[in-house]
Design a protein around this motif. Sequence first.
Motif, PDB file in Angstrom:
ATOM      1  N   ASP A  93      62.721 113.503   1.709  1.00  0.00           N
ATOM      2  CA  ASP A  93      63.224 113.949   0.405  1.00  0.00           C
ATOM      3  C   ASP A  93      62.200 113.599  -0.667  1.00  0.00           C
ATOM      4  O   ASP A  93      61.716 112.459  -0.719  1.00  0.00           O
ATOM      5  CB  ASP A  93      64.554 113.246   0.109  1.00  0.00           C
ATOM      6  CG  ASP A  93      65.050 113.516  -1.287  1.00  0.00           C
ATOM      7  OD1 ASP A  93      65.488 114.650  -1.549  1.00  0.00           O
ATOM      8  OD2 ASP A  93      64.990 112.587  -2.117  1.00  0.00           O
ATOM      9  N   PRO A  94      61.802 114.547  -1.526  1.00  0.00           N
ATOM     10  CA  PRO A  94      60.742 114.281  -2.510  1.00  0.00           C
ATOM     11  C   PRO A  94      61.012 113.069  -3.401  1.00  0.00           C
ATOM     12  O   PRO A  94      60.120 112.259  -3.636  1.00  0.00           O
ATOM     13  CB  PRO A  94      60.688 115.586  -3.328  1.00  0.00           C
ATOM     14  CG  PRO A  94      61.190 116.635  -2.397  1.00  0.00           C
ATOM     15  CD  PRO A  94      62.237 115.960  -1.564  1.00  0.00           C
ATOM     16  N   ALA A  95      62.245 112.941  -3.900  1.00  0.00           N
ATOM     17  CA  ALA A  95      62.552 111.811  -4.784  1.00  0.00           C
ATOM     18  C   ALA A  95      62.467 110.488  -4.030  1.00  0.00           C
ATOM     19  O   ALA A  95      61.929 109.497  -4.547  1.00  0.00           O
ATOM     20  CB  ALA A  95      63.940 111.987  -5.396  1.00  0.00           C
ATOM     21  N   ASP A 116      61.055 109.191 -10.175  1.00  0.00           N
ATOM     22  CA  ASP A 116      61.877 109.609  -9.031  1.00  0.00           C
ATOM     23  C   ASP A 116      63.179 110.271  -9.457  1.00  0.00           C
ATOM     24  O   ASP A 116      63.661 111.204  -8.800  1.00  0.00           O
ATOM     25  CB  ASP A 116      62.114 108.453  -8.051  1.00  0.00           C
ATOM     26  CG  ASP A 116      62.831 107.259  -8.677  1.00  0.00           C
ATOM     27  OD1 ASP A 116      63.272 107.352  -9.838  1.00  0.00           O
ATOM     28  OD2 ASP A 116      62.926 106.221  -8.001  1.00  0.00           O
ATOM     29  N   VAL A 126      62.405 113.864 -10.347  1.00  0.00           N
ATOM     30  CA  VAL A 126      62.201 114.650  -9.124  1.00  0.00           C
ATOM     31  C   VAL A 126      63.537 114.939  -8.458  1.00  0.00           C
ATOM     32  O   VAL A 126      63.784 116.059  -7.981  1.00  0.00           O
ATOM     33  CB  VAL A 126      61.256 113.898  -8.157  1.00  0.00           C
ATOM     34  CG1 VAL A 126      61.154 114.637  -6.827  1.00  0.00           C
ATOM     35  CG2 VAL A 126      59.872 113.749  -8.776  1.00  0.00           C
ATOM     36  N   ALA A 127      64.424 113.938  -8.436  1.00  0.00           N
ATOM     37  CA  ALA A 127      65.732 114.125  -7.799  1.00  0.00           C
ATOM     38  C   ALA A 127      66.525 115.243  -8.480  1.00  0.00           C
ATOM     39  O   ALA A 127      67.149 116.080  -7.810  1.00  0.00           O
ATOM     40  CB  ALA A 127      66.517 112.824  -7.833  1.00  0.00           C
ATOM     41  N   ARG A 131      65.418 117.789  -9.957  1.00  0.00           N
ATOM     42  CA  ARG A 131      64.787 119.095  -9.763  1.00  0.00           C
ATOM     43  C   ARG A 131      64.694 119.493  -8.286  1.00  0.00           C
ATOM     44  O   ARG A 131      64.061 120.494  -7.963  1.00  0.00           O
ATOM     45  CB  ARG A 131      63.391 119.089 -10.389  1.00  0.00           C
ATOM     46  CG  ARG A 131      63.440 118.882 -11.900  1.00  0.00           C
ATOM     47  CD  ARG A 131      62.089 119.071 -12.548  1.00  0.00           C
ATOM     48  NE  ARG A 131      62.187 118.932 -13.997  1.00  0.00           N
ATOM     49  CZ  ARG A 131      61.176 119.148 -14.836  1.00  0.00           C
ATOM     50  NH1 ARG A 131      59.990 119.492 -14.364  1.00  0.00           N
ATOM     51  NH2 ARG A 131      61.343 119.020 -16.144  1.00  0.00           N
ATOM     52  N   THR A 132      65.308 118.687  -7.415  1.00  0.00           N
ATOM     53  CA  THR A 132      65.299 119.013  -5.991  1.00  0.00           C
ATOM     54  C   THR A 132      66.588 119.765  -5.658  1.00  0.00           C
ATOM     55  O   THR A 132      67.682 119.204  -5.747  1.00  0.00           O
ATOM     56  CB  THR A 132      65.213 117.737  -5.127  1.00  0.00           C
ATOM     57  OG1 THR A 132      64.019 117.023  -5.467  1.00  0.00           O
ATOM     58  CG2 THR A 132      65.176 118.095  -3.649  1.00  0.00           C
ATOM     59  N   ARG A 172      70.191 119.006  -2.627  1.00  0.00           N
ATOM     60  CA  ARG A 172      69.990 117.630  -2.167  1.00  0.00           C
ATOM     61  C   ARG A 172      71.318 117.092  -1.647  1.00  0.00           C
ATOM     62  O   ARG A 172      72.293 117.004  -2.390  1.00  0.00           O
ATOM     63  CB  ARG A 172      69.468 116.783  -3.329  1.00  0.00           C
ATOM     64  CG  ARG A 172      68.867 115.438  -2.920  1.00  0.00           C
ATOM     65  CD  ARG A 172      68.118 114.829  -4.088  1.00  0.00           C
ATOM     66  NE  ARG A 172      67.432 113.604  -3.695  1.00  0.00           N
ATOM     67  CZ  ARG A 172      67.745 112.400  -4.160  1.00  0.00           C
ATOM     68  NH1 ARG A 172      68.720 112.270  -5.043  1.00  0.00           N
ATOM     69  NH2 ARG A 172      67.079 111.339  -3.747  1.00  0.00           N
TER      70      ARG A 172
END
Length: 203
Positions: A7-9, A49, A52-53, A55-56, A59
Amino acid sequence: MLRYLLDPANAVTSLGILFSGLALQAVLAGRLELAVAIGLWSMLADQLDGIVAKRTPNRGSDVAEIGKSLDCLGDVIYGAVIPAIVIMVLGSGRLVATSLGIFMICAGALRLSYFSRSGLRGGYFTGVPLSYDVPLLAMFFMTRPWFPAETFNPTVMLSFFLLTCLHVSSIRIPAPSRAMYLVITAFSAVSSGMLIGQTLTSK
């Protein structure tokens, strides 16, 4: 478990924890300016983070819950443990410095436990966030050449005693705006560069 780091975040949070580990190694090596410089990168990862969360897309709730716990653990390390150990080393392990360091860690854990339960209220934090500690250390170390040698350590310790008290106080602090995130990023980049420069020139 490792899949949660895809996960990116969560990956950004993990990168911040990695930086915290490097900062702790620098403290143990006695390179305090370098430790604070790397600690700024940990702080920056913590600020990013959440962005980023948000904009993911898509999720999962389990990923978000793991990320929340991971973020809290990262906050304790960079926001309480690293500053506390820097203070202890700065004070050469004397009783006052050691006691202050322990107080900082305990207060940091309490503050984050409270935040995990209560979160933001009306766009405000209750108590000063731990993200203020490393930038304050950075400002002290950047201005250290202008401090009389005998006043630097007492000034740092008194400042962190007061800041630690504010962490667990009822004071309300507004959450950072988008403009503030840009200021934080710029400050981290410039300050870490200056501190690394100090480290290189002091060899």
